[in-house]
Every structure is written in C-alpha cells, then in structure tokens.
Motif scaffolding. Structure first.
Motif, PDB file in Angstrom:
ATOM      1  N   GLN A 241      73.061  56.493  30.780  1.00 20.25           N
ATOM      2  CA  GLN A 241      72.341  55.913  30.333  1.00 20.25           C
ATOM      3  C   GLN A 241      71.353  56.252  30.099  1.00 20.25           C
ATOM      4  OE1 GLN A 241      72.024  51.965  32.423  1.00 20.25           O
ATOM      5  NE2 GLN A 241      73.830  51.249  32.082  1.00 20.25           N
TER       6      GLN A 241
ATOM      7  N   ARG B 253      66.888  54.355  25.583  1.00 21.29           N
ATOM      8  CA  ARG B 253      67.066  53.456  24.962  1.00 21.29           C
ATOM      9  C   ARG B 253      66.745  53.727  23.163  1.00 21.29           C
ATOM     10  NH1 ARG B 253      64.300  47.768  24.977  1.00 21.29           N
ATOM     11  NH2 ARG B 253      63.740  46.847  23.105  1.00 21.29           N
TER      12      ARG B 253
ATOM     13  N   TRP C 263      67.621  47.036  19.612  1.00 24.79           N
ATOM     14  CA  TRP C 263      68.034  48.680  20.144  1.00 24.79           C
ATOM     15  C   TRP C 263      69.153  48.489  21.331  1.00 24.79           C
ATOM     16  CZ3 TRP C 263      68.518  47.909  25.641  1.00 24.79           C
ATOM     17  CH2 TRP C 263      68.863  46.173  25.716  1.00 24.79           C
ATOM     18  N   HIS C 264      69.692  50.474  21.874  1.00 26.56           N
ATOM     19  CA  HIS C 264      70.868  50.267  22.417  1.00 26.56           C
ATOM     20  C   HIS C 264      70.383  51.435  23.198  1.00 26.56           C
ATOM     21  CE1 HIS C 264      74.540  50.747  22.765  1.00 26.56           C
ATOM     22  NE2 HIS C 264      75.242  51.993  22.258  1.00 26.56           N
TER      23      HIS C 264
ATOM     24  N   PRO D 108      72.388  54.225  24.642  1.00 30.06           N
ATOM     25  CA  PRO D 108      74.512  54.715  24.841  1.00 30.06           C
ATOM     26  C   PRO D 108      74.656  54.286  26.712  1.00 30.06           C
ATOM     27  CG  PRO D 108      72.705  55.398  23.490  1.00 30.06           C
ATOM     28  CD  PRO D 108      71.580  55.082  24.037  1.00 30.06           C
TER      29      PRO D 108
ATOM     30  N   ASP E  40      79.357  56.162  24.431  1.00 23.33           N
ATOM     31  CA  ASP E  40      79.759  54.652  24.169  1.00 23.33           C
ATOM     32  C   ASP E  40      80.549  54.500  25.184  1.00 23.33           C
ATOM     33  OD1 ASP E  40      76.730  53.392  24.456  1.00 23.33           O
ATOM     34  OD2 ASP E  40      77.734  54.031  22.129  1.00 23.33           O
TER      35      ASP E  40
ATOM     36  N   ARG F 288      83.812  51.071  25.059  1.00 18.41           N
ATOM     37  CA  ARG F 288      83.013  49.982  25.111  1.00 18.41           C
ATOM     38  C   ARG F 288      84.933  49.499  24.470  1.00 18.41           C
ATOM     39  NH1 ARG F 288      79.102  46.554  23.402  1.00 18.41           N
ATOM     40  NH2 ARG F 288      78.063  47.536  24.725  1.00 18.41           N
TER      41      ARG F 288
ATOM     42  N   GLU G 159      77.716  43.346  16.002  1.00 15.76           N
ATOM     43  CA  GLU G 159      76.222  44.233  16.459  1.00 15.76           C
ATOM     44  C   GLU G 159      76.541  45.698  16.796  1.00 15.76           C
ATOM     45  OE1 GLU G 159      76.928  40.091  19.391  1.00 15.76           O
ATOM     46  OE2 GLU G 159      77.237  40.614  17.228  1.00 15.76           O
ATOM     47  N   ASP G 160      77.110  45.198  17.705  1.00 16.77           N
ATOM     48  CA  ASP G 160      78.250  46.397  18.124  1.00 16.77           C
ATOM     49  C   ASP G 160      77.884  47.783  17.384  1.00 16.77           C
ATOM     50  OD1 ASP G 160      77.950  45.699  21.135  1.00 16.77           O
ATOM     51  OD2 ASP G 160      79.879  44.835  20.667  1.00 16.77           O
TER      52      ASP G 160
ATOM     53  N   LYS H 231      75.218  49.091  16.198  1.00 16.70           N
ATOM     54  CA  LYS H 231      74.495  49.915  17.561  1.00 16.70           C
ATOM     55  C   LYS H 231      74.972  51.278  17.637  1.00 16.70           C
ATOM     56  CE  LYS H 231      72.834  46.044  19.894  1.00 16.70           C
ATOM     57  NZ  LYS H 231      72.896  45.061  20.576  1.00 16.70           N
TER      58      LYS H 231
ATOM     59  N   ALA I 184      73.886  54.884  17.228  1.00 19.67           N
ATOM     60  CA  ALA I 184      74.096  56.130  17.729  1.00 19.67           C
ATOM     61  C   ALA I 184      74.476  57.507  17.549  1.00 19.67           C
ATOM     62  CB  ALA I 184      74.744  55.574  19.872  1.00 19.67           C
TER      63      ALA I 184
END
Length: 162
Positions: free
Chosen positions: A62, A65, A76-77, A79, A93, A95, A103-104, A107, A111
């Motif tokens: 992480q 931001r 905001w995201h 990584p 990232d 997921r 929405e992901d 983001k 990134a």
C-alpha cells in the motif's frame, strides 16, 4: 510522482486483524528482501510468494493514496503493492476477477495512468491457474531449512527407522 522517494514510504493503512473479519491480513517474510511485508488477503499473500520467487529486491505494501477526478466526480485508490523486479518498478493491484466491480475498474485505470506517467509497469492480479499456485506453494514450503526447535529430530528418526 516519479521523483518522490516512494521506496522509503510507509503503508497507507495498518495490517490489523480482529475476530469475525472477512479478510485474512498478516505478514509474510520474503527471502528476496529479508523483511516482512503486510498483506490484507490470501490472494495478496500469494502474490508476495510469487514476488519472492521473482527475486523482487523491494516490495512496498500500500505505497500511496491516489486521489483523482473522473467524469462522475472524485475518487481515491490505494494500490496494493509497488515492487522492484530486475530494476524495473511494478505497481500491482490484487482482486479476484469475480469481485472486480465497475468502480474498481475505474480505480485500476487511474492507477495504470499514474504508473505509465512514472515509467512503471502496472498489473491487476485477478487469479492464478491452479497448477501455478500449487507449485509455488509447494516450493515455498521448502525455501528455508526447518529448524529443530525442540531438539527432537534425532529421536524421531530413531523411532521411525529403528
């Protein structure tokens, strides 16, 4: 941002756990960096194991931001990882594919743009082929020699073979 010393940053969030939470955070020791690295899920743990086999010289959990604007407003995201592999920077990232929402994807696109502007590579790790993870898991379990903390190795060998 390419000139900011992100490799000396601290994670944007802490890696804490409590009873009844849905994700599985923890710390993973990486032989390639010689340090422990935080993860928030078992999928992130798997990526850390893979990065260790790739001999990543640095991994930051992480790292920053990212605040950005889009046609629908602001977002905001954070990584998941920034890694140095063979001298190149990778923003990563994690997921699982079935959990990626619209929405992901927005983001992740932001990134990717930041990574490109900094001269970094970017990837979303959305899953593993079963045989790849099972091999990495097996090899990972044998990376370091086991220690005989209770001094029972000789006794166990004698009872098994004698």
């Amino acid at each position: 941002m390419a000139h900011v010393p992100v490799l000396s940053s601290r994670p944007m969030r802490g890696f804490t756990w409590r009873a009844k939470q849905r994700h599985r955070p923890g710390l993973e020791v990486m032989a390639s960096t010689g340090r422990m690295h935080g993860f928030e899920s078992l999928e992130e743990l798997r990526l850390l194991v893979a990065l260790d086999f790739l001999k990543a010289s640095e991994v930051l959990s992480q790292p920053f931001r990212l605040d950005f604007e889009h046609t629908g407003g602001q977002a905001w995201h954070i990584p998941d990882f920034l890694a140095v592999i063979d001298g190149g920077m990778w923003l990563l990232d994690v997921r699982p594919m079935e959990l990626i929402k619209e929405e992901d994807a927005l983001k992740f696109a932001a990134a990717r743009e930041v990574a490109a502007a900094c001269g970094w590579r970017y990837s979303v790790i959305a899953g593993w082929r079963p045989h790849v993870w099972s091999v990495l898991d097996h090899l990972s379990s044998r990376r370091r020699p086991a220690r005989d903390l209770l001094s029972r190795y000789d006794e166990m060998c004698m009872s098994a073979y004698g």
